[in-house]
Design an enzyme around this catalytic site. Structure first.
Site, PDB file in Angstrom:
ATOM      1  N   HIS A 156    -132.244 -17.100  16.462  1.00  0.00           N
ATOM      2  CA  HIS A 156    -130.865 -17.544  16.174  1.00  0.00           C
ATOM      3  C   HIS A 156    -129.833 -16.661  16.875  1.00  0.00           C
ATOM      4  O   HIS A 156    -128.710 -16.540  16.390  1.00  0.00           O
ATOM      5  CB  HIS A 156    -130.586 -17.561  14.667  1.00  0.00           C
ATOM      6  CG  HIS A 156    -131.668 -18.187  13.851  1.00  0.00           C
ATOM      7  ND1 HIS A 156    -131.732 -19.537  13.608  1.00  0.00           N
ATOM      8  CD2 HIS A 156    -132.764 -17.645  13.255  1.00  0.00           C
ATOM      9  CE1 HIS A 156    -132.807 -19.805  12.872  1.00  0.00           C
ATOM     10  NE2 HIS A 156    -133.463 -18.674  12.661  1.00  0.00           N
ATOM     11  N   SER A 277    -114.544 -12.585  41.621  1.00  0.00           N
ATOM     12  CA  SER A 277    -113.520 -13.571  41.300  1.00  0.00           C
ATOM     13  C   SER A 277    -112.402 -13.443  42.330  1.00  0.00           C
ATOM     14  O   SER A 277    -112.091 -12.350  42.795  1.00  0.00           O
ATOM     15  CB  SER A 277    -112.987 -13.301  39.896  1.00  0.00           C
ATOM     16  OG  SER A 277    -111.652 -13.749  39.776  1.00  0.00           O
ATOM     17  N   LYS A 283    -114.087  -8.469  38.179  1.00  0.00           N
ATOM     18  CA  LYS A 283    -115.192  -9.335  37.784  1.00  0.00           C
ATOM     19  C   LYS A 283    -116.390  -9.282  38.722  1.00  0.00           C
ATOM     20  O   LYS A 283    -116.257  -9.111  39.925  1.00  0.00           O
ATOM     21  CB  LYS A 283    -114.714 -10.800  37.707  1.00  0.00           C
ATOM     22  CG  LYS A 283    -113.705 -11.043  36.614  1.00  0.00           C
ATOM     23  CD  LYS A 283    -114.325 -11.459  35.286  1.00  0.00           C
ATOM     24  CE  LYS A 283    -115.170 -12.685  35.374  1.00  0.00           C
ATOM     25  NZ  LYS A 283    -114.486 -13.893  34.979  1.00  0.00           N
ATOM     26  N   GLU A 290    -126.261 -18.580  36.729  1.00  0.00           N
ATOM     27  CA  GLU A 290    -125.525 -19.764  36.267  1.00  0.00           C
ATOM     28  C   GLU A 290    -125.923 -21.003  37.062  1.00  0.00           C
ATOM     29  O   GLU A 290    -126.044 -22.103  36.516  1.00  0.00           O
ATOM     30  CB  GLU A 290    -124.025 -19.531  36.383  1.00  0.00           C
ATOM     31  CG  GLU A 290    -123.527 -18.503  35.378  1.00  0.00           C
ATOM     32  CD  GLU A 290    -122.077 -18.121  35.615  1.00  0.00           C
ATOM     33  OE1 GLU A 290    -121.301 -18.114  34.654  1.00  0.00           O
ATOM     34  OE2 GLU A 290    -121.706 -17.827  36.762  1.00  0.00           O
TER      35      GLU A 290
END
Ligand code: ARG
Length: 457
Positions: A156, A277, A283, A290
């Protein structure tokens, strides 16, 4: 020149031709189409369509063509042939004249395309299996280096019990092993040669189809001509194997994204597989992971597309089946690229051992240990579960870990708890105790690594 036309009095509308032609994508089957054509030319000798000398001449021309195509497959795209089968035939005719016009005797593009795609799938399976093996060996390598990296294991997405990073790696090894074996199964089932099935009812030339199958590297010939030309199970099966594996890779990517996040900070993905970024200078985004996660959707889409395309088709061949190619090409290319990228991501991953260890120490992930400790002292598990729950609530209220409670504090919950409790609450003890097969104890993990190494040798 089109392969057909005698029956037509009007030329095709250019817009229809563009819509109908498949050369734009099936040019990728050039090698397979040429191999299949060589195989068929040999079969035609046995039924006296070609003499041995003619066959040699045809074969030599096809081999020449094969080499040209191997060096520059994209050059095929310059042509406006309808599909790869027409292209190969027209090039052969350019080279050997009328002799080339005999090659299509007793053959149909229906059995031809069924053959080509199977040959392509066989080759692709082998190369995907290599890519899986490569990722598996990276996982083993990373596991070996992280046998002592303790981190929280989750259910979980809540810290549940401590595990090692090595154990996490080996979990993905197992998934990939099943992916590998699914490919092997698919290979075994598709390893039957459809050539010699004609358009649908079989060929009228008494070729030895078993011999032809052997010549083309298959275990045997297909048994039913109708099925041979309309079977696309192998495409569905490979798309399904690809989809399942992409689900594995996607979960792998997702785990790494979480581990790499500022919140967890368990590891750092290397500059080689992350990107910046355009606006926020600080970043470093986990794009490789991804994209692996994102591409899973597209592969699953191809599986769905194929299932729906074939679902309502009457026997035997229908042009709908031409839609199999772009999906399988794209899905297997994508899967392959994701396997490679998943391996690259591991190459210089930096695991923050202290961070993972500290996280494992938090979150009361040794609560099960305390419950087992009570069981060992004669408390029934259901009661001990409840007692530990109360102890955890108390520890949270004091902002302490379980192992930070004093014995007199423990005694509030159960008087069987004594000084010896601390040894069992350590992370090492938590790991060591899980020593049944498949568990996270360092010894078991080391064995799993050794087994895995032997398996992929
Ligand atoms: N381009 C076709 C395909 O990919 C080849 C088979 C064509 N057969 C036919 N009867 N028109 O399916």
């Amino acid at each position: 020149m089109a392969l057909w036309g005698g029956r037509f009095t009007q030329a095709a509308d250019q817009r229809f031709k563009t819509f109908n032609d498949s050369l734009r994508f099936d040019y990728r089957l050039a090698q397979q189409d040429i191999d299949g054509s060589i195989g068929w030319s040999k079969a035609l000798v046995s039924v006296n369509v070609f003499t041995a000398a003619e066959q040699k001449q045809v074969e030599a021309a096809l081999l020449e063509l094969k080499e040209v195509v191997a060096n520059n497959p994209e050059m095929i795209l310059q042509d406006d042939a309808e599909d790869i089968h027409s292209w190969v035939e027209s090039k052969l005719i350019e080279k050997v004249g009328d002799l080339g016009k005999k090659l299509h005797t007793g053959r149909s593009r229906n059995d031809q395309v069924a053959l080509d795609i199977k040959l392509w799938c066989k080759q692709e399976i082998t190369s995907l299996q290599q890519a899986i093996r490569h990722l598996q060996s990276q996982l083993i390598f990373t596991a070996e280096n992280n046998q002592n990296t303790v981190m929280p294991g989750y259910t979980h997405l809540q810290r549940a019990q401590p595990i090692s990073f090595a154990h996490w790696c080996m979990a993905y090894f197992e998934m990939l092993e099943r992916d590998y074996s699914r490919l092997a199964d698919a290979y075994r089932r598709l390893d039957t040669c459809p050539l010699g099935s004609g358009a649908l009812a079989g060929t009228a030339y008494a070729v030895d189809r078993e011999q032809l199958a052997k010549d083309l590297g298959f275990t045997r010939a297909t048994r039913n001509s109708l099925d041979s030309v309309s079977d696309r199970d192998h495409i569905m099966e490979l798309l399904s194997a690809a989809s399942i594996s992409m689900v594995h890779l996607s979960r792998y990517a997702e785990d790494l994204i979480i581990f790499n996040s500022g919140e967890a900070n368990f590891l750092e993905l290397s500059d080689r597989v992350t990107s910046g970024s355009s606006l926020m200078p600080q970043k470093k985004n986990p794009d490789a992971c991804e994209l692996i996660r994102g591409k899973a959707g597209r592969v699953i889409g191809s599986l769905n597309g194929m299932l729906v395309t074939v679902k309502g088709l009457p026997l035997a061949y229908n042009k709908d089946m031409q839609e199999d190619k772009e999906g399988i090409f794209d899905a297997l290319d994508t899967w392959h690229a994701c396997l490679d990228m998943a391996a690259l991501v591991l190459e210089d991953i930096k695991v923050h051992h202290e961070k993972t260890r500290n996280a494992a120490l938090k979150g009361y992930s040794n609560a099960t240990e305390l419950a087992d400790y009570l069981v060992a002292k004669g408390v029934p598990f259901r009661d001990s579960h409840h007692i530990v729950g109360e102890a955890v609530v108390y520890a949270i209220s004091k902002a302490k870990a379980l192992e930070e409670l004093r014995v007199d504090e423990f005694k509030r919950f159960s008087d069987v708890i004594s000084e010896d409790v601390y040894a069992i609450l350590s992370l090492e003890s938590c790991l060591n105790k899980r020593c049944a097969k498949g568990g996270v104890s360092p010894q078991r993990v080391a064995e799993a690594i050794a087994e895995a190494k032997a398996l992929i040798k």
